[in-house]
Design a protein around this motif. Sequence first.
Motif, PDB file in Angstrom:
ATOM      1  N   SER A 178       8.034   3.427   8.230  1.00  0.00           N
ATOM      2  CA  SER A 178       8.374   2.679   9.445  1.00  0.00           C
ATOM      3  C   SER A 178       7.750   3.281  10.692  1.00  0.00           C
ATOM      4  O   SER A 178       7.239   2.562  11.558  1.00  0.00           O
ATOM      5  CB  SER A 178       9.899   2.619   9.612  1.00  0.00           C
ATOM      6  OG  SER A 178      10.496   1.905   8.555  1.00  0.00           O
ATOM      7  N   ILE A 179       7.788   4.601  10.791  1.00  0.00           N
ATOM      8  CA  ILE A 179       7.296   5.247  12.006  1.00  0.00           C
ATOM      9  C   ILE A 179       5.774   5.357  12.038  1.00  0.00           C
ATOM     10  O   ILE A 179       5.175   5.578  13.098  1.00  0.00           O
ATOM     11  CB  ILE A 179       7.930   6.648  12.168  1.00  0.00           C
ATOM     12  CG1 ILE A 179       7.924   7.047  13.644  1.00  0.00           C
ATOM     13  CG2 ILE A 179       7.222   7.686  11.299  1.00  0.00           C
ATOM     14  CD1 ILE A 179       8.731   8.293  13.934  1.00  0.00           C
ATOM     15  N   ILE A 218      13.563   9.264   3.242  1.00  0.00           N
ATOM     16  CA  ILE A 218      12.420   9.932   3.861  1.00  0.00           C
ATOM     17  C   ILE A 218      11.190   9.040   3.841  1.00  0.00           C
ATOM     18  O   ILE A 218      10.473   8.913   4.837  1.00  0.00           O
ATOM     19  CB  ILE A 218      12.127  11.273   3.151  1.00  0.00           C
ATOM     20  CG1 ILE A 218      13.278  12.257   3.388  1.00  0.00           C
ATOM     21  CG2 ILE A 218      10.811  11.867   3.654  1.00  0.00           C
ATOM     22  CD1 ILE A 218      13.120  13.574   2.670  1.00  0.00           C
ATOM     23  N   ALA A 219      10.956   8.399   2.698  1.00  0.00           N
ATOM     24  CA  ALA A 219       9.796   7.522   2.573  1.00  0.00           C
ATOM     25  C   ALA A 219       9.919   6.336   3.526  1.00  0.00           C
ATOM     26  O   ALA A 219       8.946   5.949   4.192  1.00  0.00           O
ATOM     27  CB  ALA A 219       9.660   7.029   1.134  1.00  0.00           C
ATOM     28  N   GLY A 220      11.127   5.761   3.597  1.00  0.00           N
ATOM     29  CA  GLY A 220      11.335   4.605   4.461  1.00  0.00           C
ATOM     30  C   GLY A 220      11.087   4.928   5.915  1.00  0.00           C
ATOM     31  O   GLY A 220      10.418   4.161   6.636  1.00  0.00           O
ATOM     32  N   ALA A 261      -1.528   1.500   8.656  1.00  0.00           N
ATOM     33  CA  ALA A 261      -0.780   2.759   8.596  1.00  0.00           C
ATOM     34  C   ALA A 261       0.483   2.596   7.765  1.00  0.00           C
ATOM     35  O   ALA A 261       0.819   3.460   6.945  1.00  0.00           O
ATOM     36  CB  ALA A 261      -0.430   3.232  10.007  1.00  0.00           C
ATOM     37  N   HIS A 262       1.200   1.481   7.957  1.00  0.00           N
ATOM     38  CA  HIS A 262       2.383   1.207   7.138  1.00  0.00           C
ATOM     39  C   HIS A 262       2.008   1.159   5.662  1.00  0.00           C
ATOM     40  O   HIS A 262       2.657   1.781   4.814  1.00  0.00           O
ATOM     41  CB  HIS A 262       2.985  -0.147   7.521  1.00  0.00           C
ATOM     42  CG  HIS A 262       3.759  -0.145   8.795  1.00  0.00           C
ATOM     43  ND1 HIS A 262       4.677   0.825   9.125  1.00  0.00           N
ATOM     44  CD2 HIS A 262       3.770  -1.033   9.827  1.00  0.00           C
ATOM     45  CE1 HIS A 262       5.213   0.552  10.302  1.00  0.00           C
ATOM     46  NE2 HIS A 262       4.673  -0.572  10.762  1.00  0.00           N
ATOM     47  N   ASP A 311      10.130  -1.893  13.776  1.00  0.00           N
ATOM     48  CA  ASP A 311      10.136  -0.624  13.043  1.00  0.00           C
ATOM     49  C   ASP A 311      11.301   0.264  13.460  1.00  0.00           C
ATOM     50  O   ASP A 311      11.851   1.003  12.641  1.00  0.00           O
ATOM     51  CB  ASP A 311       8.807   0.123  13.274  1.00  0.00           C
ATOM     52  CG  ASP A 311       7.614  -0.671  12.771  1.00  0.00           C
ATOM     53  OD1 ASP A 311       7.746  -1.311  11.711  1.00  0.00           O
ATOM     54  OD2 ASP A 311       6.557  -0.633  13.422  1.00  0.00           O
ATOM     55  N   GLY A 312      11.665   0.206  14.739  1.00  0.00           N
ATOM     56  CA  GLY A 312      12.766   1.028  15.228  1.00  0.00           C
ATOM     57  C   GLY A 312      14.066   0.733  14.501  1.00  0.00           C
ATOM     58  O   GLY A 312      14.856   1.650  14.232  1.00  0.00           O
TER      59      GLY A 312
END
Length: 218
Positions: A93-94, A87-89, A29-30, A153-154
């Motif tokens: 991450s999420i 936004i991309a980052g 997914a990442h 990721d958080g």
Amino acid sequence: MENFLAYSLKEIPYVAITLMIAFTVHEFAHAYVAYKFGDPTAKNQGRLTLNPIQHLDPIGTILIFIAGFGWARPVPVNRFFFKNPRIAGISVSIAGPISNFIMASLGFMIWYAIVGMGLAAGVPAFVPEFFNVFIHLNLVLFIFNLIPLPPLDGYRIVEDLAPKSVRPRLTQLEAYGSLIFIILVITPLSQYTISPIFYYVLPVIGDMLGNFFSGIFL
């Protein structure tokens, strides 16, 4: 031997299968979201794949069996390719934790669909046991990876949300990130830092999902 494990020996096969799926989909997914935002780094390194071998981290995998939580090999991301890095980052991450939440939801959905169709009594005993482990582990990974500590990721999400003036300070803290992570997660201090999150937050999310899907299928 079971005294050193977070799961019973009977559950080990279910944990192993779940890890291969959960870690693989999480990292995929990442890589997929990064690629969609224009970063080919993960794809070029063979990480845009659902092959578990490309994603499993030996230490992070072993820790799941011992401590009940762990991690996979981080997907490489080059923010240089992003037109809108913030936004991309955040999206990249999420994407991993969200994938675990989706898999836990699918686990609930499939199991309650089986129950709702009256098939539960006829399935082998290992089926509900597997779904229990599958749902639990994916929720653990969802919550664990959203903890704002590097390299999780958080932390990356908080880093992207923070004002530009604060980011240099966060970058400086990353040098001590691994040490802070070990102290708060692996040492006895985890009883006061990380463990309460799982004791209180995980059951709430699990109950919410369980009630939602049982309300649909039962």
